[in-house]
Write an enzyme that holds these catalytic residues in place. Structure first.
Site, PDB file in Angstrom:
ATOM      1  N   LYS A  46       0.831  -1.273  -0.109  1.00  0.00           N
ATOM      2  CA  LYS A  46      -0.103   0.143   0.041  1.00  0.00           C
ATOM      3  C   LYS A  46       1.015   1.278  -0.124  1.00  0.00           C
ATOM      4  O   LYS A  46       2.085   1.373   0.306  1.00  0.00           O
ATOM      5  CB  LYS A  46      -0.886  -0.023   1.186  1.00  0.00           C
ATOM      6  CG  LYS A  46      -0.157  -0.006   2.431  1.00  0.00           C
ATOM      7  CD  LYS A  46      -1.052   0.126   3.758  1.00  0.00           C
ATOM      8  CE  LYS A  46      -0.319  -0.064   4.926  1.00  0.00           C
ATOM      9  NZ  LYS A  46      -1.298   0.032   6.138  1.00  0.00           N
ATOM     10  N   TYR A 259      15.294  31.198   8.346  1.00  0.00           N
ATOM     11  CA  TYR A 259      14.207  32.111   9.050  1.00  0.00           C
ATOM     12  C   TYR A 259      14.242  31.943  10.588  1.00  0.00           C
ATOM     13  O   TYR A 259      14.584  31.172  11.299  1.00  0.00           O
ATOM     14  CB  TYR A 259      12.937  31.209   8.698  1.00  0.00           C
ATOM     15  CG  TYR A 259      12.559  31.251   7.210  1.00  0.00           C
ATOM     16  CD1 TYR A 259      12.166  32.471   6.641  1.00  0.00           C
ATOM     17  CD2 TYR A 259      12.446  30.000   6.572  1.00  0.00           C
ATOM     18  CE1 TYR A 259      11.628  32.486   5.244  1.00  0.00           C
ATOM     19  CE2 TYR A 259      12.045  30.053   5.008  1.00  0.00           C
ATOM     20  CZ  TYR A 259      11.802  31.470   4.379  1.00  0.00           C
ATOM     21  OH  TYR A 259      11.510  31.414   3.187  1.00  0.00           O
TER      22      TYR A 259
END
Length: 367
Positions: A46, A259
């Protein structure tokens, strides 16, 4: 417009992060899991084979001894059939409006978690009745189980379906309660006249450590690609993520990076810029702790992980074009997927399934 064969595409990829998937590692892990299993092994592929490529992982696993394949949605199962994989496939998470008719045409087994799903099964469907044994998630609730079994037996007697299996899922390492409930539910199914060919409960962790939970079939997904929830160190990581150094600069002590200036150099040092960030799947919360392998040594990420890039504190001699290993199997001192998961406070599963589409993918092994 940039065409797929445009040289600008190749140039862009050569400068980007790169994912290498090692199918020989998948085969090794499959053989380990097959040796541990008391019954057959279902290779769960999956989420695009846990981010490693569903078709390639499925082929490697079947070649190494897995005899079943498992997915969530029918679309994933149809992809396997389109690739020519003929092993039994089970799909176990579908809405009521799913394309069950296509699943039956392609000989795909379907999980049935309740009466509503049973009612919409097409004629000829092979089903695995799904029971909840303690997660309050998918599967019939305990009080609904006997009624589901009776209704399934009636549908089977009428020739509409075949009940091929009974399945559930374990919530964690404490298997005793779920194991007891699963055995009781299997007995209820047999008492209703059903004769499922396979009962299956165990995933990777129980395959490795709880043989009493194996029954006829075990389902391994994360373990195929080297994720071992038990910490047993018998499985090999199948994915390596690398990124080239784009830029190198020398900075003085006190220089802020990125940042919010969340990091400042504590000494005169060398910084290297890598073109990989949270848009490529690196978890932003890992930033304060994360490392990469560059120039043969672990280098700490300096500042926040940005969308497209990270800065690392590099050693002397680092040059643009040098290759940093963001994570890999760990055989050469590089961080592993488990390391990154620990730094981010998450699971390795989230790291490998969350990688973006930008890194160029390369598959090795599997022959």
């Amino acid at each position: 417009m940039i065409l797929l064969n445009d040289p600008r595409v190749a140039a862009r990829r050569s400068a980007a992060a790169r994912i290498v998937v090692d199918l020989d590692a998948v085969a090794h892990n499959t053989r380990v899991l097959v040796a541990r299993a008391r019954g057959e092994l279902m290779a769960v592929v999956k989420a695009d084979g846990f981010g490693h490529g569903a078709v390639g992982v499925a082929r490697a696993a079947i070649g190494a001894g897995a005899s079943w394949l498992g997915v969530t949605g029918i679309g994933e199962a149809l992809e396997l059939r389109a690739a020519g994989l003929g092993a039994p496939v089970v799909s176990w998470l579908n809405p009521l409006a799913a394309d069950f008719a296509s699943a039956v045409r392609e000989d795909i087994d379907l999980a049935v978690p309740g009466l509503s799903h049973l009612a919409v099964m097409p004629a000829g469907a092979r089903v695995h009745l799904q029971v909840d044994t303690g997660m309050a998630r998918d599967g019939a609730a305990p009080q609904e189980w006997a009624g589901l079994c009776r209704a399934a037996r009636e549908a089977e007697a009428a020739g509409r379906i075949v009940v091929a299996g009974v399945m559930s899922h374990l919530a964690g390492p404490d298997t005793a309660g779920a194991l007891r409930r699963f055995r009781e539910c299997a007995d209820v199914a047999r008492g209703a006249g059903l004769r499922p060919a396979v009962c299956h409960l165990a995933a990777t962790a129980a395959t490795l450590t709880a043989p009493e939970a194996h029954f006829d079939l075990v389902r391994a997904g994360a373990g195929l690609v080297g994720i071992d929830p038990t910490g047993g160190n018998v499985l090999r990581g199948a994915m390596t993520l690398t990124a080239p150094v784009v830029e190198v600069r020398r900075v003085a002590a006190g220089t802020p990076v990125g940042y919010d200036h969340a990091w400042r150099a504590t000494r005169d040092t060398t910084l290297a810029l890598l073109p990989v960030g949270y848009a490529d799947g690196l978890p932003r919360p890992a930033g304060p702790h994360a490392e990469v392998l560059l120039g043969g040594r672990r280098c700490r990420v300096a500042g926040r992980i940005s969308m497209d890039q990270i800065v690392v504190e590099a050693g002397a001699g680092c040059r643009p074009g040098d290759i940093a290993v963001v994570f890999g199997p760990g055989r050469h001192g590089e961080p592993t997927v488990a390391d990154w998961a620990g730094w981010a406070g998450t699971l390795p599963h989230e790291i490998v399934t969350g990688l973006g589409a930008r890194p160029h993918r390369h598959v090795i092994g599997g022959n």
